[in-house]
Design a protein around this motif. Structure first.
Motif, PDB file in Angstrom:
ATOM      1  N   PRO A  63      80.682  45.997  15.173  1.00 12.44           N
ATOM      2  CA  PRO A  63      80.666  45.019  15.991  1.00 12.44           C
ATOM      3  C   PRO A  63      81.891  43.956  16.111  1.00 12.44           C
ATOM      4  O   PRO A  63      82.366  43.620  15.049  1.00 12.44           O
ATOM      5  CB  PRO A  63      79.331  44.312  15.883  1.00 12.44           C
ATOM      6  N   VAL A  64      82.045  43.201  17.088  1.00 15.48           N
ATOM      7  CA  VAL A  64      83.259  42.183  17.203  1.00 15.48           C
ATOM      8  C   VAL A  64      82.605  40.880  16.863  1.00 15.48           C
ATOM      9  O   VAL A  64      81.471  40.681  17.635  1.00 15.48           O
ATOM     10  CB  VAL A  64      84.117  42.305  18.553  1.00 15.48           C
ATOM     11  N   THR A  65      83.502  40.207  16.194  1.00 14.89           N
ATOM     12  CA  THR A  65      82.779  38.447  15.756  1.00 14.89           C
ATOM     13  C   THR A  65      84.003  37.803  16.320  1.00 14.89           C
ATOM     14  O   THR A  65      85.026  37.711  15.594  1.00 14.89           O
ATOM     15  CB  THR A  65      82.502  38.571  14.552  1.00 14.89           C
ATOM     16  N   GLY A  66      83.671  36.956  17.231  1.00 19.86           N
ATOM     17  CA  GLY A  66      84.892  36.155  17.818  1.00 19.86           C
ATOM     18  C   GLY A  66      86.046  37.131  18.194  1.00 19.86           C
ATOM     19  O   GLY A  66      85.733  37.891  18.924  1.00 19.86           O
ATOM     20  N   THR A  67      87.099  36.915  17.820  1.00 18.47           N
ATOM     21  CA  THR A  67      88.312  37.986  18.192  1.00 18.47           C
ATOM     22  C   THR A  67      88.520  38.845  17.014  1.00 18.47           C
ATOM     23  O   THR A  67      89.581  39.569  17.409  1.00 18.47           O
ATOM     24  CB  THR A  67      89.559  36.838  18.448  1.00 18.47           C
ATOM     25  N   THR A  68      88.037  38.808  15.957  1.00 15.44           N
ATOM     26  CA  THR A  68      88.436  39.692  14.898  1.00 15.44           C
ATOM     27  C   THR A  68      87.173  40.909  14.976  1.00 15.44           C
ATOM     28  O   THR A  68      86.078  40.564  15.001  1.00 15.44           O
ATOM     29  CB  THR A  68      88.294  38.862  13.378  1.00 15.44           C
ATOM     30  N   PRO A  69      87.500  42.172  15.071  1.00 19.70           N
ATOM     31  CA  PRO A  69      86.857  43.117  14.859  1.00 19.70           C
ATOM     32  C   PRO A  69      86.065  43.372  13.235  1.00 19.70           C
ATOM     33  O   PRO A  69      86.937  43.054  12.384  1.00 19.70           O
ATOM     34  CB  PRO A  69      87.540  44.443  15.249  1.00 19.70           C
ATOM     35  N   PHE A  70      84.725  43.187  13.204  1.00 22.04           N
ATOM     36  CA  PHE A  70      84.146  43.364  12.020  1.00 22.04           C
ATOM     37  C   PHE A  70      84.225  44.858  11.356  1.00 22.04           C
ATOM     38  O   PHE A  70      84.081  45.513  12.606  1.00 22.04           O
ATOM     39  CB  PHE A  70      82.525  42.810  11.909  1.00 22.04           C
ATOM     40  N   ARG A  71      84.295  45.100  10.123  1.00 16.58           N
ATOM     41  CA  ARG A  71      84.323  46.630   9.758  1.00 16.58           C
ATOM     42  C   ARG A  71      83.197  46.742   8.813  1.00 16.58           C
ATOM     43  O   ARG A  71      83.173  45.983   7.874  1.00 16.58           O
ATOM     44  CB  ARG A  71      85.738  46.766   9.129  1.00 16.58           C
ATOM     45  N   CYS A  72      82.510  47.969   9.001  1.00 21.74           N
ATOM     46  CA  CYS A  72      81.403  48.174   8.336  1.00 21.74           C
ATOM     47  C   CYS A  72      82.211  49.301   7.351  1.00 21.74           C
ATOM     48  O   CYS A  72      83.199  50.120   7.571  1.00 21.74           O
ATOM     49  CB  CYS A  72      80.438  48.912   8.900  1.00 21.74           C
ATOM     50  N   PRO A  73      81.527  49.631   6.084  1.00 22.27           N
ATOM     51  CA  PRO A  73      82.021  50.778   5.185  1.00 22.27           C
ATOM     52  C   PRO A  73      81.908  51.908   5.900  1.00 22.27           C
ATOM     53  O   PRO A  73      81.025  52.228   6.825  1.00 22.27           O
ATOM     54  CB  PRO A  73      81.503  50.542   3.868  1.00 22.27           C
ATOM     55  N   LEU A  74      82.751  52.920   5.472  1.00 20.97           N
ATOM     56  CA  LEU A  74      82.707  54.205   5.852  1.00 20.97           C
ATOM     57  C   LEU A  74      81.302  54.777   5.582  1.00 20.97           C
ATOM     58  O   LEU A  74      80.549  54.471   4.424  1.00 20.97           O
ATOM     59  CB  LEU A  74      83.650  55.226   5.248  1.00 20.97           C
ATOM     60  N   ASN A  75      80.595  55.649   6.566  1.00 21.67           N
ATOM     61  CA  ASN A  75      79.413  56.233   6.372  1.00 21.67           C
ATOM     62  C   ASN A  75      78.205  55.072   6.630  1.00 21.67           C
ATOM     63  O   ASN A  75      77.307  55.491   6.297  1.00 21.67           O
ATOM     64  CB  ASN A  75      78.964  57.089   5.167  1.00 21.67           C
ATOM     65  N   CYS A  76      78.433  54.018   6.882  1.00 20.45           N
ATOM     66  CA  CYS A  76      77.471  52.987   7.219  1.00 20.45           C
ATOM     67  C   CYS A  76      77.362  52.927   8.757  1.00 20.45           C
ATOM     68  O   CYS A  76      78.264  52.568   9.434  1.00 20.45           O
ATOM     69  CB  CYS A  76      78.066  51.550   6.498  1.00 20.45           C
ATOM     70  N   TYR A  77      75.795  52.911   8.984  1.00 21.55           N
ATOM     71  CA  TYR A  77      75.867  52.805  10.479  1.00 21.55           C
ATOM     72  C   TYR A  77      75.378  51.281  10.893  1.00 21.55           C
ATOM     73  O   TYR A  77      75.670  50.715  11.972  1.00 21.55           O
ATOM     74  CB  TYR A  77      74.431  53.607  10.788  1.00 21.55           C
ATOM     75  N   ASP A  78      74.703  50.584  10.161  1.00 21.65           N
ATOM     76  CA  ASP A  78      74.380  49.157  10.192  1.00 21.65           C
ATOM     77  C   ASP A  78      74.787  48.360   8.959  1.00 21.65           C
ATOM     78  O   ASP A  78      74.100  48.586   7.833  1.00 21.65           O
ATOM     79  CB  ASP A  78      73.074  49.197  10.718  1.00 21.65           C
ATOM     80  N   CYS A  79      75.699  47.174   9.145  1.00 25.05           N
ATOM     81  CA  CYS A  79      75.670  46.405   7.805  1.00 25.05           C
ATOM     82  C   CYS A  79      75.692  44.922   8.281  1.00 25.05           C
ATOM     83  O   CYS A  79      75.845  44.505   9.458  1.00 25.05           O
ATOM     84  CB  CYS A  79      77.156  46.707   7.554  1.00 25.05           C
ATOM     85  N   SER A  80      75.598  44.127   7.380  1.00 22.81           N
ATOM     86  CA  SER A  80      75.467  42.673   7.437  1.00 22.81           C
ATOM     87  C   SER A  80      76.704  42.052   7.888  1.00 22.81           C
ATOM     88  O   SER A  80      77.637  42.581   7.201  1.00 22.81           O
ATOM     89  CB  SER A  80      74.891  42.190   6.088  1.00 22.81           C
ATOM     90  N   LEU A  81      76.831  41.267   8.696  1.00 25.32           N
ATOM     91  CA  LEU A  81      77.975  40.429   8.954  1.00 25.32           C
ATOM     92  C   LEU A  81      78.491  39.585   8.121  1.00 25.32           C
ATOM     93  O   LEU A  81      79.742  39.202   7.755  1.00 25.32           O
ATOM     94  CB  LEU A  81      77.701  39.846  10.362  1.00 25.32           C
ATOM     95  N   GLU A  82      77.618  38.943   7.334  1.00 24.49           N
ATOM     96  CA  GLU A  82      77.752  37.984   6.162  1.00 24.49           C
ATOM     97  C   GLU A  82      78.461  38.807   5.035  1.00 24.49           C
ATOM     98  O   GLU A  82      79.167  38.250   4.501  1.00 24.49           O
ATOM     99  CB  GLU A  82      76.484  37.197   6.001  1.00 24.49           C
ATOM    100  N   THR A  83      77.871  39.707   4.430  1.00 26.86           N
ATOM    101  CA  THR A  83      78.193  40.318   3.432  1.00 26.86           C
ATOM    102  C   THR A  83      78.930  41.402   3.452  1.00 26.86           C
ATOM    103  O   THR A  83      79.517  42.030   2.355  1.00 26.86           O
ATOM    104  CB  THR A  83      76.974  40.380   2.498  1.00 26.86           C
ATOM    105  N   GLY A  84      78.766  42.442   4.372  1.00 27.35           N
ATOM    106  CA  GLY A  84      79.346  43.346   4.587  1.00 27.35           C
ATOM    107  C   GLY A  84      78.528  44.591   3.803  1.00 27.35           C
ATOM    108  O   GLY A  84      78.910  45.760   3.855  1.00 27.35           O
ATOM    109  N   PHE A  85      77.550  44.289   3.163  1.00 34.20           N
ATOM    110  CA  PHE A  85      76.347  45.399   2.743  1.00 34.20           C
ATOM    111  C   PHE A  85      75.855  46.137   3.695  1.00 34.20           C
ATOM    112  O   PHE A  85      75.496  45.612   4.941  1.00 34.20           O
ATOM    113  CB  PHE A  85      75.528  44.721   1.892  1.00 34.20           C
ATOM    114  N   CYS A  86      75.494  47.526   3.462  1.00 33.33           N
ATOM    115  CA  CYS A  86      75.147  48.250   4.481  1.00 33.33           C
ATOM    116  C   CYS A  86      73.628  48.176   4.384  1.00 33.33           C
ATOM    117  O   CYS A  86      72.971  48.076   3.205  1.00 33.33           O
ATOM    118  CB  CYS A  86      75.724  49.703   4.032  1.00 33.33           C
TER     119      CYS A  86
END
Length: 157
Positions: free
Chosen positions: A95-118
């Motif tokens: 998902p996009v947060t502001g103007t910077t795309p947020f990146r989830c780890p590979l093979n992660c379907y849903d991750c935390s915007l704050e921590t990046g944990f899946c």
């Protein structure tokens, strides 16, 4: 009793069985210097510690050492008893947060915007401590079928 000698072109190396002289930087296979290492480079004057180049016994190569399980942030790559490696997880656009795309780890379907944990893995990966793994680590049991929602549970099979 013979005492091994060291010249600038060789490095004395002690194993459990004996002491031998090796050319500095030689490739050793099997490697008697490092646990679970099949192939390593002998120590040199510039780098006094042996570096593993290929692991054995189904261990993974991580920064010149062999580990049983890749740490969080790394993918376990390879099968069989040799040549497994830990590679940094590439990221996929989420998902996009502001103007910077947020990146989830590979093979992660849903991750935390704050921590990046899946929170939910995809592609048949197992969720363990916020990371998506190809297989569950020792001491855990895989649970789930299909492409999503697989997890590693505490316990043994």
């Amino acid at each position: 009793v013979t005492t091994p000698t060291t010249t600038p072109a060789t490095t004395a190396t002690t194993t459990r069985a004996a002491t031998t002289s090796l050319p500095a930087g030689a490739l050793l296979s099997p490697c008697p210097l490092l646990r679970n290492c099949q192939k390593c480079s002998a120590p040199t004057e510039a780098k006094p510690v042996a570096t593993c180049l290929q692991c054995k016994n189904a261990n993974y190569l991580l920064s010149g050492a062999c580990v049983a399980v890749c740490p969080a942030g790394f993918n376990s790559v390879g099968t069989g008893n040799f040549s497994r490696t830990c590679t940094p997880m590439p990221t996929t656009t989420g998902p996009v947060t502001g103007t910077t795309p947020f990146r989830c780890p590979l093979n992660c379907y849903d991750c935390s915007l704050e921590t990046g944990f899946c929170a939910v893995c995809k592609n048949k990966a197992y969720l363990f401590n916020g990371a998506c793994l190809d297989t569950c680590p020792a001491g855990t049991v895989p649970d789930g079928t299909g492409n999503y929602f697989r997890v590693c549970l505490s316990g043994s099979a």
